[in-house]
Design a protein around this motif. Structure first.
Motif, mmCIF file in Angstrom:
data_model
loop_
_atom_site.group_PDB
_atom_site.id
_atom_site.type_symbol
_atom_site.label_atom_id
_atom_site.label_comp_id
_atom_site.label_asym_id
_atom_site.label_seq_id
_atom_site.Cartn_x
_atom_site.Cartn_y
_atom_site.Cartn_z
ATOM 1 N N CYS A 108 0.815 -1.222 0.000
ATOM 2 C CA CYS A 108 0.000 0.000 0.000
ATOM 3 C C CYS A 108 0.845 1.268 0.000
ATOM 4 C CB CYS A 108 -0.924 0.007 1.214
ATOM 5 S SG CYS A 108 -2.138 -1.312 1.154
ATOM 6 N N GLY A 109 2.151 1.120 0.115
ATOM 7 C CA GLY A 109 3.032 2.280 0.107
ATOM 8 C C GLY A 109 3.015 3.079 1.396
ATOM 9 N N ILE A 110 2.767 2.382 2.516
ATOM 10 C CA ILE A 110 2.746 3.040 3.822
ATOM 11 C C ILE A 110 3.656 2.286 4.781
ATOM 12 C CG2 ILE A 110 0.419 3.992 3.527
ATOM 13 C CD1 ILE A 110 -0.630 1.722 5.318
ATOM 14 N N SER A 111 3.915 2.873 5.926
ATOM 15 C CA SER A 111 4.732 2.202 6.932
ATOM 16 C C SER A 111 3.858 1.267 7.781
ATOM 17 C CB SER A 111 5.406 3.223 7.851
ATOM 18 O OG SER A 111 4.441 3.854 8.671
ATOM 19 N N THR A 112 4.507 0.318 8.423
ATOM 20 C CA THR A 112 3.762 -0.570 9.325
ATOM 21 C C THR A 112 3.210 0.219 10.512
ATOM 22 O OG1 THR A 112 5.824 -1.198 10.417
ATOM 23 C CG2 THR A 112 4.999 -2.672 8.702
ATOM 24 N N GLY A 113 3.909 1.266 10.896
ATOM 25 C CA GLY A 113 3.421 2.118 11.981
ATOM 26 C C GLY A 113 2.130 2.821 11.609
ATOM 27 N N TYR A 114 2.057 3.317 10.378
ATOM 28 C CA TYR A 114 0.830 3.983 9.937
ATOM 29 C C TYR A 114 -0.302 2.975 9.791
ATOM 30 C CZ TYR A 114 -2.308 7.133 7.470
ATOM 31 O OH TYR A 114 -3.397 7.892 7.107
ATOM 32 N N ARG A 153 -5.423 8.413 17.420
ATOM 33 C CA ARG A 153 -5.668 9.837 17.172
ATOM 34 C C ARG A 153 -6.622 10.078 16.011
ATOM 35 N NH1 ARG A 153 -0.250 13.309 18.530
ATOM 36 N NH2 ARG A 153 0.014 12.457 20.600
ATOM 37 N N ARG A 154 -7.608 9.200 15.918
ATOM 38 C CA ARG A 154 -8.662 9.297 14.901
ATOM 39 C C ARG A 154 -8.126 9.285 13.471
ATOM 40 N NH1 ARG A 154 -11.910 14.178 17.721
ATOM 41 N NH2 ARG A 154 -12.041 13.238 19.763
ATOM 42 N N LYS A 155 -7.037 8.582 13.253
ATOM 43 C CA LYS A 155 -6.462 8.490 11.909
ATOM 44 C C LYS A 155 -7.466 7.855 10.960
ATOM 45 C CE LYS A 155 -2.248 9.931 12.682
ATOM 46 N NZ LYS A 155 -1.714 11.126 12.124
ATOM 47 N N LYS A 156 -7.581 8.448 9.777
ATOM 48 C CA LYS A 156 -8.465 7.926 8.741
ATOM 49 C C LYS A 156 -7.720 7.943 7.414
ATOM 50 C CE LYS A 156 -12.336 10.054 8.585
ATOM 51 N NZ LYS A 156 -13.594 10.790 8.699
ATOM 52 N N PRO A 157 -7.795 6.851 6.666
ATOM 53 C CA PRO A 157 -7.093 6.782 5.384
ATOM 54 C C PRO A 157 -7.835 7.543 4.291
ATOM 55 C CG PRO A 157 -8.311 4.776 5.756
ATOM 56 C CD PRO A 157 -8.475 5.608 6.995
ATOM 57 N N THR A 158 -7.113 7.873 3.242
ATOM 58 C CA THR A 158 -7.738 8.473 2.074
ATOM 59 C C THR A 158 -8.506 7.396 1.319
ATOM 60 O OG1 THR A 158 -5.857 8.003 0.642
ATOM 61 C CG2 THR A 158 -5.835 10.137 1.831
ATOM 62 N N VAL A 159 -9.348 7.817 0.406
ATOM 63 C CA VAL A 159 -10.093 6.867 -0.422
ATOM 64 C C VAL A 159 -9.115 6.046 -1.266
ATOM 65 C CG1 VAL A 159 -11.807 6.655 -2.273
ATOM 66 C CG2 VAL A 159 -12.144 8.311 -0.439
ATOM 67 N N ASP A 160 -8.070 6.685 -1.762
ATOM 68 C CA ASP A 160 -7.059 5.959 -2.539
ATOM 69 C C ASP A 160 -6.409 4.854 -1.701
ATOM 70 O OD1 ASP A 160 -7.498 7.477 -4.801
ATOM 71 O OD2 ASP A 160 -5.800 8.822 -4.430
ATOM 72 N N LEU A 161 -6.111 5.152 -0.456
ATOM 73 C CA LEU A 161 -5.496 4.147 0.403
ATOM 74 C C LEU A 161 -6.484 3.021 0.718
ATOM 75 C CD1 LEU A 161 -3.145 3.017 1.952
ATOM 76 C CD2 LEU A 161 -3.679 4.585 3.824
ATOM 77 N N LEU A 162 -7.752 3.342 0.883
ATOM 78 C CA LEU A 162 -8.755 2.285 1.090
ATOM 79 C C LEU A 162 -8.751 1.325 -0.091
ATOM 80 C CD1 LEU A 162 -11.841 4.258 2.468
ATOM 81 C CD2 LEU A 162 -10.187 2.911 3.750
ATOM 82 N N GLU A 197 -16.557 -2.240 3.155
ATOM 83 C CA GLU A 197 -16.381 -2.458 4.598
ATOM 84 C C GLU A 197 -15.440 -1.418 5.205
ATOM 85 O OE1 GLU A 197 -17.356 -4.530 7.252
ATOM 86 O OE2 GLU A 197 -19.038 -4.944 5.919
ATOM 87 N N LEU A 198 -14.380 -1.096 4.494
ATOM 88 C CA LEU A 198 -13.431 -0.104 5.004
ATOM 89 C C LEU A 198 -14.076 1.273 5.108
ATOM 90 C CD1 LEU A 198 -10.250 -1.250 3.069
ATOM 91 C CD2 LEU A 198 -10.629 -1.425 5.537
ATOM 92 N N VAL A 199 -14.853 1.643 4.105
ATOM 93 C CA VAL A 199 -15.548 2.930 4.152
ATOM 94 C C VAL A 199 -16.477 2.966 5.362
ATOM 95 C CG1 VAL A 199 -17.302 4.344 3.003
ATOM 96 C CG2 VAL A 199 -15.371 3.445 1.695
ATOM 97 N N LYS A 200 -17.204 1.885 5.563
ATOM 98 C CA LYS A 200 -18.106 1.817 6.723
ATOM 99 C C LYS A 200 -17.332 1.905 8.035
ATOM 100 C CE LYS A 200 -21.878 -0.689 8.679
ATOM 101 N NZ LYS A 200 -22.124 -1.881 9.384
ATOM 102 N N GLU A 201 -16.219 1.192 8.109
ATOM 103 C CA GLU A 201 -15.413 1.205 9.338
ATOM 104 C C GLU A 201 -14.948 2.619 9.678
ATOM 105 O OE1 GLU A 201 -11.382 -0.806 11.245
ATOM 106 O OE2 GLU A 201 -11.873 -1.215 9.154
ATOM 107 N N PHE A 202 -14.428 3.323 8.714
ATOM 108 C CA PHE A 202 -13.880 4.641 9.009
ATOM 109 C C PHE A 202 -14.949 5.725 9.048
ATOM 110 C CE2 PHE A 202 -10.166 2.159 7.968
ATOM 111 C CZ PHE A 202 -9.366 2.479 9.048
#
Length: 77
Positions: free
Chosen positions: A22-28, A37-46, A60-65
């Motif tokens: 996904c091009g992100i870190s394991t921490g993210y 801290r209420r982190k929410k991914p972008t639609v592209d990341l979903l 499901e991801l859209v519903k979750e966030f």
């Protein structure tokens, strides 16, 4: 399946592979899965998450966030 449900059952290697795909870190990835801290991914990341992991779907991801935003909508923050 929700990311918050999937993340705990993944091995360290699987988490790393998902993050790299996904091009992100394991921490993210952890921050998203735990809603740190209420982190929410972008639609592209979903879309990337759903493409990289067949147990996840965009719907499901859209519903979750979306639930995260709804849960805090009535708070005094």
């Amino acid at each position: 399946m929700r990311l918050s449900e999937l993340h705990p059952v993944l091995s360290r290697e699987e988490r790393c592979a998902l993050a790299v795909a996904c091009g992100i870190s394991t921490g993210y990835l952890w921050q998203l899965a735990t809603r740190w801290r209420r982190k929410k991914p972008t639609v592209d990341l979903l879309a990337k998450l759903a493409a990289a992991e067949p147990r996840l779907t965009v719907a499901e991801l859209v519903k979750e966030f979306a639930d995260v935003q709804t849960a805090f909508a009535g708070s005094a923050f």
